[in-house]
Design a protein around this motif. Structure first.
Motif, PDB file in Angstrom:
ATOM      1  N   ARG A   7      28.659  -4.082 -41.146  1.00 17.84           N
ATOM      2  CA  ARG A   7      28.174  -4.611 -42.435  1.00 17.84           C
ATOM      3  C   ARG A   7      28.400  -6.108 -42.500  1.00 17.84           C
ATOM      4  O   ARG A   7      29.316  -6.673 -41.890  1.00 17.84           O
ATOM      5  CB  ARG A   7      28.827  -3.869 -43.583  1.00 17.84           C
ATOM      6  N   ALA A   9      28.928  -8.824 -45.609  1.00 12.15           N
ATOM      7  CA  ALA A   9      29.311  -8.639 -47.022  1.00 12.15           C
ATOM      8  C   ALA A   9      29.557  -9.964 -47.743  1.00 12.15           C
ATOM      9  O   ALA A   9      30.684 -10.273 -48.106  1.00 12.15           O
ATOM     10  CB  ALA A   9      30.559  -7.752 -47.083  1.00 12.15           C
ATOM     11  N   PRO A  10      28.502 -10.738 -47.966  1.00  7.73           N
ATOM     12  CA  PRO A  10      28.704 -12.036 -48.640  1.00  7.73           C
ATOM     13  C   PRO A  10      28.902 -11.876 -50.150  1.00  7.73           C
ATOM     14  O   PRO A  10      28.570 -10.838 -50.721  1.00  7.73           O
ATOM     15  CB  PRO A  10      27.381 -12.760 -48.371  1.00  7.73           C
ATOM     16  N   SER A  11      29.460 -12.911 -50.766  1.00  6.24           N
ATOM     17  CA  SER A  11      29.577 -12.971 -52.221  1.00  6.24           C
ATOM     18  C   SER A  11      28.512 -13.929 -52.735  1.00  6.24           C
ATOM     19  O   SER A  11      28.516 -15.106 -52.358  1.00  6.24           O
ATOM     20  CB  SER A  11      30.955 -13.483 -52.631  1.00  6.24           C
ATOM     21  N   GLU A  43      29.140  -8.676 -52.499  1.00  8.51           N
ATOM     22  CA  GLU A  43      30.470  -8.606 -53.108  1.00  8.51           C
ATOM     23  C   GLU A  43      30.449  -9.486 -54.359  1.00  8.51           C
ATOM     24  O   GLU A  43      30.889 -10.630 -54.348  1.00  8.51           O
ATOM     25  CB  GLU A  43      31.524  -9.021 -52.084  1.00  8.51           C
ATOM     26  N   TYR A 201      39.013  -8.470 -54.768  1.00  7.38           N
ATOM     27  CA  TYR A 201      38.390  -8.444 -53.436  1.00  7.38           C
ATOM     28  C   TYR A 201      39.049  -7.373 -52.561  1.00  7.38           C
ATOM     29  O   TYR A 201      38.364  -6.540 -51.948  1.00  7.38           O
ATOM     30  CB  TYR A 201      38.497  -9.831 -52.770  1.00  7.38           C
ATOM     31  N   VAL A 205      36.913  -4.104 -51.208  1.00  4.72           N
ATOM     32  CA  VAL A 205      36.491  -4.137 -49.804  1.00  4.72           C
ATOM     33  C   VAL A 205      37.000  -2.895 -49.063  1.00  4.72           C
ATOM     34  O   VAL A 205      36.288  -2.295 -48.255  1.00  4.72           O
ATOM     35  CB  VAL A 205      36.933  -5.468 -49.137  1.00  4.72           C
ATOM     36  N   ARG A 219      34.010 -10.210 -39.225  1.00  5.14           N
ATOM     37  CA  ARG A 219      34.042 -11.244 -40.258  1.00  5.14           C
ATOM     38  C   ARG A 219      34.876 -12.410 -39.760  1.00  5.14           C
ATOM     39  O   ARG A 219      35.531 -12.322 -38.710  1.00  5.14           O
ATOM     40  CB  ARG A 219      34.614 -10.670 -41.559  1.00  5.14           C
ATOM     41  N   LEU A 223      39.750 -14.389 -42.753  1.00 10.09           N
ATOM     42  CA  LEU A 223      40.161 -13.148 -43.416  1.00 10.09           C
ATOM     43  C   LEU A 223      41.111 -12.314 -42.548  1.00 10.09           C
ATOM     44  O   LEU A 223      41.468 -11.193 -42.905  1.00 10.09           O
ATOM     45  CB  LEU A 223      38.921 -12.334 -43.816  1.00 10.09           C
ATOM     46  N   LYS A 260      30.500 -23.246 -49.515  1.00  7.31           N
ATOM     47  CA  LYS A 260      29.234 -22.853 -50.129  1.00  7.31           C
ATOM     48  C   LYS A 260      28.664 -23.960 -51.003  1.00  7.31           C
ATOM     49  O   LYS A 260      27.507 -23.940 -51.365  1.00  7.31           O
ATOM     50  CB  LYS A 260      29.444 -21.599 -50.993  1.00  7.31           C
TER      51      LYS A 260
END
Ligand code: GLU
Length: 286
Positions: A7, A9-11, A43, A201, A205, A219, A223, A260
């Protein structure tokens, strides 16, 4: 044999940048090599910072760079009830407690405890939560909650570690397959549910990776340390852990992590400037 499930899984609280492109495409490559499935998860528990417009742009950017995911997309904001249930389990096990201190009060409390300057910090640099609220009586907790005082739920790390009672490990795939010992204690009494929501989070997750049957979590290295908390929660919930690959991060010219908020490495800006998807793929080397 079970089919591997990967997967990305960006926010959706900003724009995807080259680092996300690398992570998404690496997931895709590893999923293809393993004959696996590839999911996209938004997310978006932070309802103030995440917007449908940002999610829309993210999906367009991902589509543009050639990332192909299975539908439907799982949106965490649509599953608060599931996280609430998990939180209730932790409350029932008495492994979490209501934490009332604001950021300013945490500092102040640490000064009172004489820990100024020497107080330990978690891997993200935040001061560990002082033991103050952990020691409150149930009567006092109830009094504050019924009086409308805002609070988050924090894990009682000592109790959680005692509950588990043995060292925990996870499998890291690269550069060679190895077992990494989890070190959840370095996070102290980590937040499990934020003040304004029944999750965080870490909780979402872990629950989602389990519910979606994720077998491979690929990822960024940023993390890596958080995985210790995830391993602990997985054990408490009796969840079979996925295997992990924490990949290198793409850094800017100054050796800093991309953010970002930067325009120059945002995929949608690069797209507008006429950079091609092939060029993006060759920039990130996947
Ligand atoms: N949503 C997280 C982020 O955008 C990534 C979570 C994960 O891959 O476990 O940083």
């Amino acid at each position: 044999m079970t089919v591997p499930v990967f997967r990305f899984a960006p926010s959706p609280n900003g724009h995807l940048h080259l680092g996300h492109a690398y992570s998404a495409l690496l997931n895709q490559q590893m999923a293809r090599d393993a004959g696996g499935r590839l999911l996209l998860r938004m997310e978006d528990i932070d309802r103030e910072r995440c917007t449908p417009e940002l999610e829309q742009t993210m999906q367009e950017d991902l589509h543009w760079i050639g990332f192909e995911w299975e539908k439907p997309v799982r949106r965490q904001s649509e599953h608060f009830a599931v996280y609430r249930e998990a939180l209730d389990r932790l409350i029932g096990m008495e492994l979490v407690y209501p934490a009332f201190l604001s950021r300013g009060e945490i500092k102040h409390e640490i000064e009172n405890l004489g820990g100024n300057g020497t107080w330990p910090r978690d891997p993200d640099g935040a001061l560990l939560y002082p033991p103050t609220d952990r020691q409150l009586s149930n009567t006092e907790r109830k009094r504050r909650i019924s009086g409308g005082q805002p609070f988050s739920w924090r894990l009682n790390m000592d109790d959680a570690l005692e509950h588990v009672g043995e060292p925990l490990f996870w499998t890291e795939l690269e550069p060679e397959k190895r077992a990494v010992e989890a070190a959840p204690h370095v996070w102290g009494d980590v937040i499990i549910a934020r003040k304004d929501m029944p999750t965080s989070y870490h909780l979402s997750v872990v629950i989602d990776d389990a519910l979606q049957g994720i077998t491979h979590v690929v990822r960024g290295k940023d993390l890596f340390q958080a995985t210790s908390v995830h391993r602990l929660l997985q054990r408490i919930f009796d969840i079979e852990p996925p295997v992990y690959h924490h990949h290198a991060l793409i850094l800017d010219h100054d050796g800093e992590k991309l953010s970002k908020s930067r325009r120059d490495t945002a995929l949608h800006s690069l797209r507008q400037e006429g950079v091609s998807a092939e060029e993006i793929r060759s920039m990130v080397g996947v």
